[in-house]
Design a protein around this motif. Structure first.
Motif, short mmCIF file in Angstrom:
data_model
loop_
_atom_site.label_atom_id
_atom_site.label_comp_id
_atom_site.label_asym_id
_atom_site.label_seq_id
_atom_site.Cartn_x
_atom_site.Cartn_y
_atom_site.Cartn_z
N GLU A 147 6.77 9.28 6.13
CA GLU A 147 5.10 9.14 6.22
C GLU A 147 5.01 8.04 5.49
OE1 GLU A 147 2.59 11.68 7.08
OE2 GLU A 147 2.90 13.25 5.06
N ASP A 148 3.77 7.05 5.28
CA ASP A 148 3.49 6.05 4.36
C ASP A 148 1.90 5.37 4.91
OD1 ASP A 148 2.89 3.66 3.40
OD2 ASP A 148 4.08 2.42 4.54
N PRO A 149 1.77 5.99 3.16
CA PRO A 149 0.28 6.64 3.53
C PRO A 149 -0.76 5.60 3.08
CG PRO A 149 1.03 7.64 1.22
CD PRO A 149 1.91 6.86 2.61
N ASP A 150 -0.06 4.00 2.85
CA ASP A 150 -0.11 2.71 2.28
C ASP A 150 -1.04 2.51 3.74
OD1 ASP A 150 -2.01 1.40 0.14
OD2 ASP A 150 0.99 -0.22 0.25
N VAL A 151 -0.26 2.49 5.00
CA VAL A 151 -0.64 1.36 6.56
C VAL A 151 -1.87 1.14 6.48
CG1 VAL A 151 1.75 2.67 7.17
CG2 VAL A 151 -0.32 3.07 7.90
N PRO A 152 -1.91 -0.16 7.22
CA PRO A 152 -3.67 -0.08 7.03
C PRO A 152 -4.05 0.00 8.57
CG PRO A 152 -2.21 -1.89 7.58
CD PRO A 152 -1.11 -0.88 7.16
N ILE B 214 -1.71 12.78 4.53
CA ILE B 214 -0.20 12.80 4.41
C ILE B 214 -0.54 14.31 4.59
CG2 ILE B 214 0.64 11.44 3.03
CD1 ILE B 214 1.59 13.29 0.40
N ALA B 215 0.67 14.53 5.47
CA ALA B 215 0.97 15.86 6.03
C ALA B 215 1.07 17.13 5.07
CB ALA B 215 2.58 16.46 6.50
N TRP B 216 2.02 16.95 3.57
CA TRP B 216 1.10 17.97 2.28
C TRP B 216 -0.29 18.22 2.09
CZ3 TRP B 216 4.81 20.80 -0.18
CH2 TRP B 216 3.60 21.19 -1.14
N ASN B 217 -1.37 17.47 2.22
CA ASN B 217 -2.53 17.15 2.32
C ASN B 217 -3.28 18.67 3.07
OD1 ASN B 217 -2.35 17.16 -0.67
ND2 ASN B 217 -2.66 15.05 0.22
N ARG C 294 -4.16 -10.32 5.02
CA ARG C 294 -4.93 -10.41 4.20
C ARG C 294 -6.03 -9.42 5.08
NH1 ARG C 294 -4.76 -16.57 3.08
NH2 ARG C 294 -2.55 -16.16 1.79
N LEU C 295 -6.41 -9.28 5.84
CA LEU C 295 -7.75 -9.22 7.04
C LEU C 295 -7.70 -7.22 6.35
CD1 LEU C 295 -8.66 -10.92 9.96
CD2 LEU C 295 -9.99 -11.17 7.48
N LEU C 296 -6.35 -6.96 6.66
CA LEU C 296 -6.10 -5.78 5.93
C LEU C 296 -5.80 -5.19 5.15
CD1 LEU C 296 -4.07 -5.08 10.20
CD2 LEU C 296 -6.79 -4.31 9.48
N ARG C 297 -5.49 -6.26 4.18
CA ARG C 297 -5.15 -5.52 2.93
C ARG C 297 -5.89 -4.29 2.18
NH1 ARG C 297 -3.91 -10.23 -0.67
NH2 ARG C 297 -1.96 -10.11 0.62
N PRO C 298 -7.55 -4.22 2.54
CA PRO C 298 -8.31 -3.49 1.99
C PRO C 298 -8.26 -2.52 2.92
CG PRO C 298 -9.14 -4.68 3.12
CD PRO C 298 -8.28 -5.46 2.52
N VAL C 299 -7.47 -2.30 4.01
CA VAL C 299 -8.05 -1.37 4.91
C VAL C 299 -6.55 -0.17 4.25
CG1 VAL C 299 -7.25 -0.08 6.94
CG2 VAL C 299 -8.91 -1.83 6.03
N ARG C 300 -6.93 1.30 4.02
CA ARG C 300 -5.30 2.44 3.51
C ARG C 300 -5.47 3.79 4.27
NH1 ARG C 300 -3.02 -2.16 3.29
NH2 ARG C 300 -2.46 -2.89 2.05
N PRO D 97 10.37 1.23 7.68
CA PRO D 97 8.45 0.53 7.70
C PRO D 97 8.85 -1.28 7.88
CG PRO D 97 9.74 1.16 5.45
CD PRO D 97 10.60 1.80 5.71
N ARG D 98 7.98 -1.96 8.19
CA ARG D 98 7.90 -3.17 8.94
C ARG D 98 6.51 -3.39 8.04
NH1 ARG D 98 8.98 -3.76 14.69
NH2 ARG D 98 7.51 -5.32 14.51
N PRO D 99 6.76 -3.95 7.01
CA PRO D 99 4.96 -4.53 6.77
C PRO D 99 5.10 -5.20 7.09
CG PRO D 99 7.40 -4.98 4.57
CD PRO D 99 7.60 -3.77 5.75
#
Length: 143
Positions: free
Chosen positions: A81-86, A20-23, A8-14, A139-141
């Motif tokens: 890669e996962d850009p949605d991680v906190p 990502i590498a493509w950018n 919950r604390l990390l939900r807004p952090v992404r 991934p391990r959410p």
């Protein structure tokens, strides 16, 4: 602290898609469109549990197929890669280089270091992803 509270604390952090590498500015010469698909996933559906990381799923790499490789490509690089991680940067679930441009598919399980027979994807090299890991790490959410 219970993991659901940490989640919950990390939900807004992404990390964000812009990290990502493509950018990266060093990939200006990369093709605009390579289509990546998998028979393992339904379009816009949750990832099946068998492909999730240890402790959540079986940590099995999914089957992947692509098209649109430009003529004259020397080799392909696959970055999962996962850009949605906190975190501040995306987590790299796998880094694979040396894929011949004529290869159009990677079979299920072929990116798992312990299970792969390198003959399934000739020439593939397993780079280090996040946390210094080689091979696919699903991934391990956070709950």
């Amino acid at each position: 602290m219970p993991t659901h509270l940490i989640g919950r604390l990390l939900r807004p952090v992404r990390a964000g898609i812009d990290r990502i590498a493509w950018n990266s500015p060093s990939v200006d010469q990369a093709p605009q469109v390579i289509t990546l698909t998998s028979a393992a996933f339904a379009d816009n559906a949750p990832m099946p549990r068998q492909f999730a990381g240890k402790g959540v799923g079986d940590d099995l790499s999914p089957q992947l197929r692509w098209s649109g490789v430009p003529a004259g490509a020397a080799e392909l690089v696959l970055v999962i890669e996962d850009p949605d991680v906190p975190l501040r940067r995306p987590i790299v679930h796998g880094l694979f280089t040396g894929i011949a441009p004529e290869v159009a598919e990677i079979p299920e399980g072929a990116l798992n270091l312990a299970e792969t027979t390198l003959t399934s994807v000739p020439g593939i090299r397993f780079g280090k992803g996040s946390f210094n890991r080689r091979g696919y790490a699903g991934p391990r959410p956070i709950p």
